[in-house]
Write a protein that holds these residues in place. Structure first.
Motif, PDB file in Angstrom:
ATOM      1  N   GLY A 119       0.814  -1.207   0.000  1.00  8.20           N
ATOM      2  CA  GLY A 119       0.000   0.000   0.000  1.00  8.20           C
ATOM      3  C   GLY A 119       0.846   1.256   0.000  1.00  8.20           C
ATOM      4  O   GLY A 119       1.929   1.297   0.608  1.00  8.20           O
ATOM      5  N   TYR A 120       0.348   2.285  -0.685  1.00  6.94           N
ATOM      6  CA  TYR A 120       1.038   3.573  -0.762  1.00  6.94           C
ATOM      7  C   TYR A 120       0.035   4.714  -0.732  1.00  6.94           C
ATOM      8  O   TYR A 120      -1.094   4.587  -1.222  1.00  6.94           O
ATOM      9  N   VAL A 121       0.467   5.831  -0.171  1.00  8.85           N
ATOM     10  CA  VAL A 121      -0.300   7.070  -0.261  1.00  8.85           C
ATOM     11  C   VAL A 121      -0.303   7.479  -1.726  1.00  8.85           C
ATOM     12  O   VAL A 121       0.722   7.403  -2.405  1.00  8.85           O
ATOM     13  N   ASP A 122      -1.434   7.889  -2.233  1.00 11.13           N
ATOM     14  CA  ASP A 122      -1.558   8.244  -3.653  1.00 11.13           C
ATOM     15  C   ASP A 122      -1.066   9.675  -3.876  1.00 11.13           C
ATOM     16  O   ASP A 122      -1.844  10.603  -4.075  1.00 11.13           O
ATOM     17  N   ARG A 123       0.257   9.816  -3.846  1.00 11.41           N
ATOM     18  CA  ARG A 123       0.873  11.133  -4.007  1.00 11.41           C
ATOM     19  C   ARG A 123       2.300  10.950  -4.511  1.00 11.41           C
ATOM     20  O   ARG A 123       3.141  10.371  -3.834  1.00 11.41           O
ATOM     21  N   CYS A 124       2.568  11.446  -5.713  1.00 13.93           N
ATOM     22  CA  CYS A 124       3.903  11.327  -6.290  1.00 13.93           C
ATOM     23  C   CYS A 124       4.864  12.269  -5.563  1.00 13.93           C
ATOM     24  O   CYS A 124       4.533  13.438  -5.348  1.00 13.93           O
ATOM     25  N   PRO A 125       6.052  11.790  -5.192  1.00 15.96           N
ATOM     26  CA  PRO A 125       7.005  12.663  -4.500  1.00 15.96           C
ATOM     27  C   PRO A 125       7.577  13.762  -5.398  1.00 15.96           C
ATOM     28  O   PRO A 125       8.114  14.731  -4.901  1.00 15.96           O
ATOM     29  N   HIS A 126       7.389  13.654  -6.698  1.00 18.93           N
ATOM     30  CA  HIS A 126       7.914  14.659  -7.625  1.00 18.93           C
ATOM     31  C   HIS A 126       7.101  15.944  -7.589  1.00 18.93           C
ATOM     32  O   HIS A 126       7.636  17.017  -7.374  1.00 18.93           O
TER      33      HIS A 126
ATOM     34  N   GLY B  43      12.614   8.402 -14.067  1.00 19.44           N
ATOM     35  CA  GLY B  43      11.822   9.624 -14.150  1.00 19.44           C
ATOM     36  C   GLY B  43      12.393  10.743 -13.315  1.00 19.44           C
ATOM     37  O   GLY B  43      13.546  10.680 -12.874  1.00 19.44           O
ATOM     38  N   PRO B  44      11.595  11.765 -13.049  1.00 21.36           N
ATOM     39  CA  PRO B  44      12.103  12.999 -12.446  1.00 21.36           C
ATOM     40  C   PRO B  44      12.430  12.956 -10.958  1.00 21.36           C
ATOM     41  O   PRO B  44      12.935  13.925 -10.421  1.00 21.36           O
ATOM     42  N   CYS B  45      12.162  11.850 -10.282  1.00 23.87           N
ATOM     43  CA  CYS B  45      12.421  11.828  -8.831  1.00 23.87           C
ATOM     44  C   CYS B  45      13.230  10.611  -8.413  1.00 23.87           C
ATOM     45  O   CYS B  45      13.023  10.069  -7.324  1.00 23.87           O
ATOM     46  N   VAL B  46      14.166  10.170  -9.254  1.00 31.10           N
ATOM     47  CA  VAL B  46      15.004   9.005  -8.928  1.00 31.10           C
ATOM     48  C   VAL B  46      15.638   9.211  -7.555  1.00 31.10           C
ATOM     49  O   VAL B  46      16.150  10.287  -7.245  1.00 31.10           O
ATOM     50  N   GLY B  47      15.546   8.180  -6.746  1.00 29.82           N
ATOM     51  CA  GLY B  47      16.089   8.245  -5.383  1.00 29.82           C
ATOM     52  C   GLY B  47      15.032   8.553  -4.342  1.00 29.82           C
ATOM     53  O   GLY B  47      15.226   8.265  -3.167  1.00 29.82           O
ATOM     54  N   ALA B  48      13.902   9.123  -4.750  1.00 32.36           N
ATOM     55  CA  ALA B  48      12.800   9.398  -3.818  1.00 32.36           C
ATOM     56  C   ALA B  48      11.982   8.118  -3.628  1.00 32.36           C
ATOM     57  O   ALA B  48      12.209   7.112  -4.304  1.00 32.36           O
ATOM     58  N   LYS B  49      11.028   8.156  -2.696  1.00 37.44           N
ATOM     59  CA  LYS B  49      10.173   7.001  -2.441  1.00 37.44           C
ATOM     60  C   LYS B  49       8.731   7.445  -2.275  1.00 37.44           C
ATOM     61  O   LYS B  49       8.468   8.557  -1.812  1.00 37.44           O
ATOM     62  N   LEU B  50       7.823   6.561  -2.635  1.00 41.39           N
ATOM     63  CA  LEU B  50       6.418   6.766  -2.308  1.00 41.39           C
ATOM     64  C   LEU B  50       6.262   6.614  -0.795  1.00 41.39           C
ATOM     65  O   LEU B  50       7.012   5.865  -0.159  1.00 41.39           O
ATOM     66  N   SER B  51       5.281   7.291  -0.236  1.00 36.16           N
ATOM     67  CA  SER B  51       4.993   7.130   1.191  1.00 36.16           C
ATOM     68  C   SER B  51       4.222   5.830   1.391  1.00 36.16           C
ATOM     69  O   SER B  51       3.162   5.630   0.783  1.00 36.16           O
ATOM     70  N   PRO B  52       4.743   4.936   2.215  1.00 35.30           N
ATOM     71  CA  PRO B  52       4.041   3.661   2.427  1.00 35.30           C
ATOM     72  C   PRO B  52       2.729   3.859   3.175  1.00 35.30           C
ATOM     73  O   PRO B  52       2.587   4.776   3.989  1.00 35.30           O
ATOM     74  N   TRP B  53       1.774   3.010   2.867  1.00 34.50           N
ATOM     75  CA  TRP B  53       0.497   2.933   3.580  1.00 34.50           C
ATOM     76  C   TRP B  53       0.424   1.493   4.095  1.00 34.50           C
ATOM     77  O   TRP B  53       0.215   0.572   3.298  1.00 34.50           O
ATOM     78  N   PRO B  54       0.647   1.273   5.369  1.00 35.97           N
ATOM     79  CA  PRO B  54       0.697  -0.091   5.889  1.00 35.97           C
ATOM     80  C   PRO B  54      -0.638  -0.826   5.720  1.00 35.97           C
ATOM     81  O   PRO B  54      -1.672  -0.387   6.235  1.00 35.97           O
ATOM     82  N   VAL B  55      -0.592  -1.913   4.971  1.00 35.24           N
ATOM     83  CA  VAL B  55      -1.757  -2.781   4.765  1.00 35.24           C
ATOM     84  C   VAL B  55      -1.296  -4.228   4.844  1.00 35.24           C
ATOM     85  O   VAL B  55      -0.119  -4.527   4.660  1.00 35.24           O
TER      86      VAL B  55
END
Length: 127
Positions: free
Chosen positions: A59-66, A105-117
């Motif tokens: 699971g992930y928060v639906d928000r791109c870090p870019h 893509g434009p945010c290599v090295g960043a991560k999506l925010s996990p959503w624990p499921v």
């Protein structure tokens, strides 16, 4: 981004959920696919998505870090055509399913925010 900008951008949204919320049967998500979830929490909303790989869920928060946008422009369309990666449909960022790490893509090295499921007794539940 300044903390003030973050607060304005976050109006009406929350970025986490409490544990124990049932999201429904695992079978609602096809194996190798993803599903969007919007949860009403008080007067705000949480937007997230879950990717299924066999009996495992990620699971992930639906928000791109870019750019801070939701990843999918079409409902439940979070994955590349081969289903191997999560893809942001706005600017082409690509993320691993298992860790949410940006690998292209434009945010290599960043991560999506996990959503624990997790899966409990055949149901997807927040953890």
């Amino acid at each position: 981004m300044s903390p003030e900008g973050e607060q304005v951008e976050a109006a009406g949204r929350v970025w986490a959920t409490r544990a124990g919320i049932s999201l429904g049967p695992l079978d609602l998500i096809a194996d190798g696919a993803a599903r969007n979830y919007v949860l009403q929490i008080g007067d705000k909303r949480f937007h997230g998505f879950v990717v299924r790989r066999g009996e495992a869920v990620f699971g992930y928060v639906d928000r791109c870090p870019h750019a801070g946008l939701p990843l999918a422009q079409q409902l439940d369309q979070y994955l590349t055509p081969d289903g191997g990666l999560i893809a942001c449909s706005w600017h082409g960022a690509m993320f691993t399913v298992e860790a949410g790490a940006c690998v292209g893509g434009p945010c290599v090295g960043a991560k999506l925010s996990p959503w624990p499921v997790e899966v409990r007794e055949g149901r997807v539940v927040t953890a």
